[in-house]
Motif scaffolding. Structure first.
Motif, PDB file in Angstrom:
ATOM      1  N   ALA A 104       1.246  -0.892  -0.123  1.00 37.66           N
ATOM      2  CA  ALA A 104       0.180   0.250  -0.026  1.00 37.66           C
ATOM      3  C   ALA A 104       0.980   1.154   0.272  1.00 37.66           C
ATOM      4  O   ALA A 104       0.447   2.482  -0.568  1.00 37.66           O
ATOM      5  CB  ALA A 104      -1.169   0.217   1.178  1.00 37.66           C
ATOM      6  N   ILE A 105       2.356   1.252   0.980  1.00 42.09           N
ATOM      7  CA  ILE A 105       2.539   2.567   0.850  1.00 42.09           C
ATOM      8  C   ILE A 105       3.500   2.636  -0.815  1.00 42.09           C
ATOM      9  O   ILE A 105       3.650   3.584  -1.126  1.00 42.09           O
ATOM     10  CB  ILE A 105       3.962   2.592   1.512  1.00 42.09           C
ATOM     11  N   ALA A 106       3.774   2.355  -1.284  1.00 43.84           N
ATOM     12  CA  ALA A 106       4.724   1.138  -2.413  1.00 43.84           C
ATOM     13  C   ALA A 106       3.375   1.686  -3.611  1.00 43.84           C
ATOM     14  O   ALA A 106       3.537   3.109  -4.496  1.00 43.84           O
ATOM     15  CB  ALA A 106       5.034   0.374  -3.272  1.00 43.84           C
ATOM     16  N   ASN A 107       2.106   1.706  -3.324  1.00 41.57           N
ATOM     17  CA  ASN A 107       0.885   2.213  -4.390  1.00 41.57           C
ATOM     18  C   ASN A 107       0.777   3.261  -4.194  1.00 41.57           C
ATOM     19  O   ASN A 107       0.339   4.511  -4.789  1.00 41.57           O
ATOM     20  CB  ASN A 107      -0.615   1.514  -4.268  1.00 41.57           C
ATOM     21  N   LEU A 108       1.128   3.802  -2.803  1.00 44.30           N
ATOM     22  CA  LEU A 108       0.743   5.632  -2.516  1.00 44.30           C
ATOM     23  C   LEU A 108       2.088   6.711  -3.030  1.00 44.30           C
ATOM     24  O   LEU A 108       1.564   7.873  -3.919  1.00 44.30           O
ATOM     25  CB  LEU A 108       0.346   5.764  -1.120  1.00 44.30           C
ATOM     26  N   MET A 109       2.494   5.870  -3.258  1.00 50.66           N
ATOM     27  CA  MET A 109       3.943   6.941  -3.737  1.00 50.66           C
ATOM     28  C   MET A 109       3.810   7.088  -5.351  1.00 50.66           C
ATOM     29  O   MET A 109       4.087   7.770  -6.008  1.00 50.66           O
ATOM     30  CB  MET A 109       5.811   6.390  -2.561  1.00 50.66           C
ATOM     31  N   ALA A 110       3.584   5.830  -5.333  1.00 50.03           N
ATOM     32  CA  ALA A 110       3.162   6.260  -6.879  1.00 50.03           C
ATOM     33  C   ALA A 110       2.015   7.248  -7.783  1.00 50.03           C
ATOM     34  O   ALA A 110       2.045   7.754  -8.268  1.00 50.03           O
ATOM     35  CB  ALA A 110       3.505   4.177  -7.766  1.00 50.03           C
ATOM     36  N   PHE A 111       0.960   6.487  -7.367  1.00 52.53           N
ATOM     37  CA  PHE A 111      -0.114   7.330  -7.545  1.00 52.53           C
ATOM     38  C   PHE A 111       0.566   9.119  -6.320  1.00 52.53           C
ATOM     39  O   PHE A 111      -0.218   9.689  -7.774  1.00 52.53           O
ATOM     40  CB  PHE A 111      -1.314   7.163  -7.046  1.00 52.53           C
ATOM     41  N   SER A 112       1.558   9.428  -6.316  1.00 52.43           N
ATOM     42  CA  SER A 112       1.898  10.665  -5.865  1.00 52.43           C
ATOM     43  C   SER A 112       2.662  10.960  -6.712  1.00 52.43           C
ATOM     44  O   SER A 112       2.914  12.302  -6.307  1.00 52.43           O
ATOM     45  CB  SER A 112       2.410  10.661  -4.025  1.00 52.43           C
ATOM     46  N   GLY A 113       3.034  10.217  -7.470  1.00 54.72           N
ATOM     47  CA  GLY A 113       4.000  11.052  -9.052  1.00 54.72           C
ATOM     48  C   GLY A 113       5.531  10.539  -8.584  1.00 54.72           C
ATOM     49  O   GLY A 113       6.199  10.965  -9.532  1.00 54.72           O
ATOM     50  N   ASP A 114       6.045   9.877  -7.453  1.00 53.78           N
ATOM     51  CA  ASP A 114       7.220   8.866  -7.585  1.00 53.78           C
ATOM     52  C   ASP A 114       7.186   7.847  -8.498  1.00 53.78           C
ATOM     53  O   ASP A 114       6.195   6.615  -8.743  1.00 53.78           O
ATOM     54  CB  ASP A 114       7.715   8.236  -5.537  1.00 53.78           C
ATOM     55  N   GLU A 115       8.431   8.029  -8.501  1.00 50.72           N
ATOM     56  CA  GLU A 115       8.955   6.383  -9.672  1.00 50.72           C
ATOM     57  C   GLU A 115       8.979   4.959  -8.517  1.00 50.72           C
ATOM     58  O   GLU A 115      10.526   5.242  -7.922  1.00 50.72           O
ATOM     59  CB  GLU A 115       9.810   6.491 -10.914  1.00 50.72           C
ATOM     60  N   VAL A 116       7.897   4.274  -8.487  1.00 52.34           N
ATOM     61  CA  VAL A 116       8.597   3.200  -7.279  1.00 52.34           C
ATOM     62  C   VAL A 116       8.817   1.818  -7.963  1.00 52.34           C
ATOM     63  O   VAL A 116       8.345   1.572  -8.768  1.00 52.34           O
ATOM     64  CB  VAL A 116       7.747   3.366  -6.438  1.00 52.34           C
ATOM     65  N   THR A 117       9.981   1.397  -7.573  1.00 48.57           N
ATOM     66  CA  THR A 117      10.064  -0.269  -7.488  1.00 48.57           C
ATOM     67  C   THR A 117      10.133  -1.030  -5.985  1.00 48.57           C
ATOM     68  O   THR A 117      10.428  -0.589  -5.018  1.00 48.57           O
ATOM     69  CB  THR A 117      11.702  -0.448  -7.974  1.00 48.57           C
ATOM     70  N   LYS A 118       9.303  -2.250  -6.274  1.00 48.79           N
ATOM     71  CA  LYS A 118       8.379  -2.725  -5.207  1.00 48.79           C
ATOM     72  C   LYS A 118       9.645  -4.181  -4.919  1.00 48.79           C
ATOM     73  O   LYS A 118       9.728  -4.765  -6.214  1.00 48.79           O
ATOM     74  CB  LYS A 118       7.031  -3.420  -5.418  1.00 48.79           C
ATOM     75  N   GLU A 119      10.276  -4.297  -3.705  1.00 50.61           N
ATOM     76  CA  GLU A 119      11.358  -5.188  -4.294  1.00 50.61           C
ATOM     77  C   GLU A 119      11.319  -6.356  -2.861  1.00 50.61           C
ATOM     78  O   GLU A 119      10.721  -5.721  -1.703  1.00 50.61           O
ATOM     79  CB  GLU A 119      12.959  -4.367  -3.740  1.00 50.61           C
ATOM     80  N   TYR A 120      12.328  -7.289  -3.056  1.00 50.29           N
ATOM     81  CA  TYR A 120      12.206  -8.467  -1.364  1.00 50.29           C
ATOM     82  C   TYR A 120      13.493  -9.039  -1.655  1.00 50.29           C
ATOM     83  O   TYR A 120      14.035  -9.142  -3.031  1.00 50.29           O
ATOM     84  CB  TYR A 120      10.994  -9.764  -2.444  1.00 50.29           C
ATOM     85  N   TYR A 121      13.793  -8.667  -0.825  1.00 53.37           N
ATOM     86  CA  TYR A 121      15.543  -8.598  -0.333  1.00 53.37           C
ATOM     87  C   TYR A 121      15.237 -10.300   0.261  1.00 53.37           C
ATOM     88  O   TYR A 121      14.602 -11.194   1.559  1.00 53.37           O
ATOM     89  CB  TYR A 121      15.449  -7.983   1.060  1.00 53.37           C
ATOM     90  N   ILE A 122      16.390 -11.948  -0.546  1.00 54.72           N
ATOM     91  CA  ILE A 122      15.888 -12.888  -0.040  1.00 54.72           C
ATOM     92  C   ILE A 122      16.639 -13.397   0.250  1.00 54.72           C
ATOM     93  O   ILE A 122      18.199 -12.881   0.355  1.00 54.72           O
ATOM     94  CB  ILE A 122      15.539 -13.536  -1.044  1.00 54.72           C
ATOM     95  N   ASN A 123      16.870 -13.565   1.250  1.00 47.63           N
ATOM     96  CA  ASN A 123      17.709 -13.734   3.034  1.00 47.63           C
ATOM     97  C   ASN A 123      18.105 -15.095   2.486  1.00 47.63           C
ATOM     98  O   ASN A 123      17.839 -15.928   3.598  1.00 47.63           O
ATOM     99  CB  ASN A 123      17.366 -13.775   4.251  1.00 47.63           C
TER     100      ASN A 123
END
Length: 583
Positions: free
Chosen positions: A148-167
């Motif tokens: 939801a944070i990523a969606n909000l920031m993208a909607f607000s005008g940011d270029e957003v990458t959603k990332e998963y860090y595999i431990n």
């Protein structure tokens, strides 16, 4: 289309004209704010302009406020401009302004509230669960909050990458491999007995063992551990990540990048070494010892010389070990290299969504950001508190399949993705959350997700009712404010004022990394819409559809369209469907 941004500009213009009276030069207007008044009876907007500008101008706040209010009162969209308290200015707007705003909302449609491109390149990393089993309910909250944070920031005008860090480095994946090897032997027909302590007991490893048996037959069983361990480890990680991806998809989470920690450790930790040497060249790395921490000593504390990050110079409480005295990299060293990798990929803002048990990592991660980027990149850490599961008030028992916890898949299968996502956000992320299976499936006002979705479905029902009564639905995007003049009821205008708060709500939620604000707003909007709908049941002249009053019905249908548009947009931001019907 942000009324608060609009009136900030208007107020700044009014202030500039007033400044001539004080013979002032350039004055900093950055602290001038326009917000909803705390008490709705005081008006539509409130500004602190006089309060923050009085001192630099050498003026009394109320005198300055009176002058600014007199200028604002001449604005054709302002009905009243009143000075309150020590110097606040409250504005009440003409109804015509709200009708123009509704027409603008309809013209923008699903883009209403979308921000202009900011130029910020943002990386939001979330979930990042160890690939040692299926995702549990604790991971679920972090997944929903991060998404939801990523969606909000993208909607607000940011270029957003959603990332998963595999431990996928460290001892835990070796333990996973040994656990899978037992299941491999079991698949070959061997009685493995009870799973030894220290290994993962869950049945979710059975399919991975079976796949190994199908691929290798009995060959692995004849190898030494040093030979089979890397083979089984790779297969185990691949199997677990496939399961995790399936779980995330079921939750509606689709990340752009899956970053492997093992790539940092490849070539004898070459990328970690590069990061350390880069910091050493800038004076942030030194050889030294650390004093023992207060209280109980952690297992990894060493009273010997180590390679340390001078993190206290960039806001941390203590300096942090990067390389142990025996030459092994610390887990923190990988964190440093990982942040450097993100920064080198061009991200200037990073968001980490972590469990509340990682609260002690916040300062050290912020210090890494300052050291690596030399202050050019910003880092935010969002912490998610625990989720407790209940069924009709009673704690939910553990999952047999997982071994010792309730899985994400279990929860989604029982109540559905929409209920899970909405309710995981219906409380601030740093507050504990009680999730009751029975309550989130009730069809009542007490179930927020049902109540909001029902509002959208009711909007669609109104449109069907209008068409059934012979009223043709217009092109709502093409309507002008004049077609909306019939919206004079206070309840109707209150709904428009609520809709007008959406752009500011989205921007503020994105900046604060607080996605819970969206479902709260949607619940309030749904409440206002349902209330106005019910008023029409009692007062026939307020009904949304009246075939005998086509022009009034048209205006009210436009209002309903505005409500439906904003609810659909808000639900999309939190990853929840906006149904046309409730079944």
């Amino acid at each position: 289309m942000d009324i608060f941004a609009d009136f900030t500009q208007r107020i700044n213009v009014a202030v500039q004209t007033v400044l001539t009276h004080y013979e002032a030069g350039d004055v900093d207007l950055s602290r001038v704010t326009v917000e909803p008044p705390r008490d709705e009876s005081h008006g539509d907007l409130a500004t602190n302009a006089a309060m923050v500008l009085a001192k630099p101008l050498g003026a009394k706040p109320r005198d300055l406020a009176t002058r600014i209010a007199a200028k604002l009162a001449r604005d054709p969209d302002v009905a009243t401009a009143e000075v309150a308290g020590p110097g606040f200015i409250n504005l009440r707007l003409h109804p015509g302004y709200w009708l123009k705003h509704l027409a603008g909302l309809l013209a923008e449609g699903s883009d209403y509230g979308r921000g202009a491109p900011t130029g910020r390149k943002v990386n939001v990393e979330y979930v990042s669960a160890n690939p040692t089993g299926p995702m549990h309910v604790g991971h679920t909250r972090g997944a929903v909050v991060g998404d939801a944070i990523a969606n909000l920031m993208a909607f607000s005008g940011d270029e957003v990458t959603k990332e998963y860090y595999i431990n996928d480095a460290g001892e835990q994946v070796s333990v996973l491999a040994r656990s899978v090897f037992l299941r491999y032997r079991e698949a070959l027909g061997e009685d493995i007995g009870e799973i030894p302590a220290g290994l993962y007991p869950g049945d979710y490893l059975v399919p991975v063992g079976q796949q190994l048996a199908e691929r290798y037959g009995a060959a692995l069983r004849g190898m030494d551990e040093a030979e089979w361990l890397p083979i089984v480890r790779d297969a185990a990680i691949d199997g677990m990540m496939a399961m995790i991806r399936d779980d995330l998809t079921k939750l509606g989470v689709n990340q752009d990048v899956f970053f492997s920690e093992r790539t940092l450790h490849a070539d004898n930790g070459g990328r970690i070494a590069e990061a350390i040497e880069d910091l050493r060249a800038r004076g942030f790395v030194y050889q030294g010892t650390l004093p023992p921490p207060k209280g109980q000593l952690p297992e990894d504390w060493e009273d010997r010389e180590q390679t340390l990050l001078r993190s206290t110079e960039v806001g941390d409480d203590v300096d942090r070990p990067l390389v142990k005295s025996d030459g092994r990299y610390t887990y923190f060293a990988a964190d440093v290299a990982y942040f450097r990798d993100k920064y080198e990929r061009g991200f200037n803002e990073m968001v980490y969504v972590l469990g509340a048990d990682h609260g002690g990592y916040v300062k050290r991660l912020e210090a890494v950001a300052r050291a690596v980027s030399q202050g050019a990149a910003h880092l935010d850490v969002v912490l998610c508190q625990l989720v407790k599961l209940f069924r009709d008030g009673e704690p939910v028992t553990m999952s047999k399949r997982a071994g010792n916890f309730v899985t994400l898949s279990d929860v989604v299968d029982e109540v559905g993705r929409d209920a899970v996502r909405f309710m995981m956000l219906f409380r601030k992320s740093d507050a504990p959350l009680d999730f009751d299976f029975k309550k989130v499936t009730e069809q009542s006002k007490d179930n927020p997700v049902f109540y909001v979705q029902y509002a959208h479905a009711r909007c669609q029902s109104v449109f069907r009712q209008a068409e059934g009564a012979g009223l043709a639905l217009p092109d709502f995007r093409a309507l002008d404010a004049g077609a909306l003049d019939a919206l004079t009821d206070e309840g109707e205008l209150a709904l428009i004022r609520k809709l007008a708060a959406f752009p500011r709500l989205v921007q503020s939620a994105a900046r604060a990394k607080e996605p819970h604000r969206v479902p709260f707003f949607l619940y309030d909007l749904a409440q206002g819409f349902h209330a106005q709908y019910n008023r029409g049941r009692d007062l026939t002249h307020l009904r949304f559809v009246n075939p005998d009053e086509a022009s009034i019905s048209l205006a009210r249908l436009a209002l309903v369209k505005g409500v439906a548009t904003v609810i659909a947009s808000g639900l999309a931001l939190v990853g929840v469907d906006a149904p046309d019907e409730m079944r």
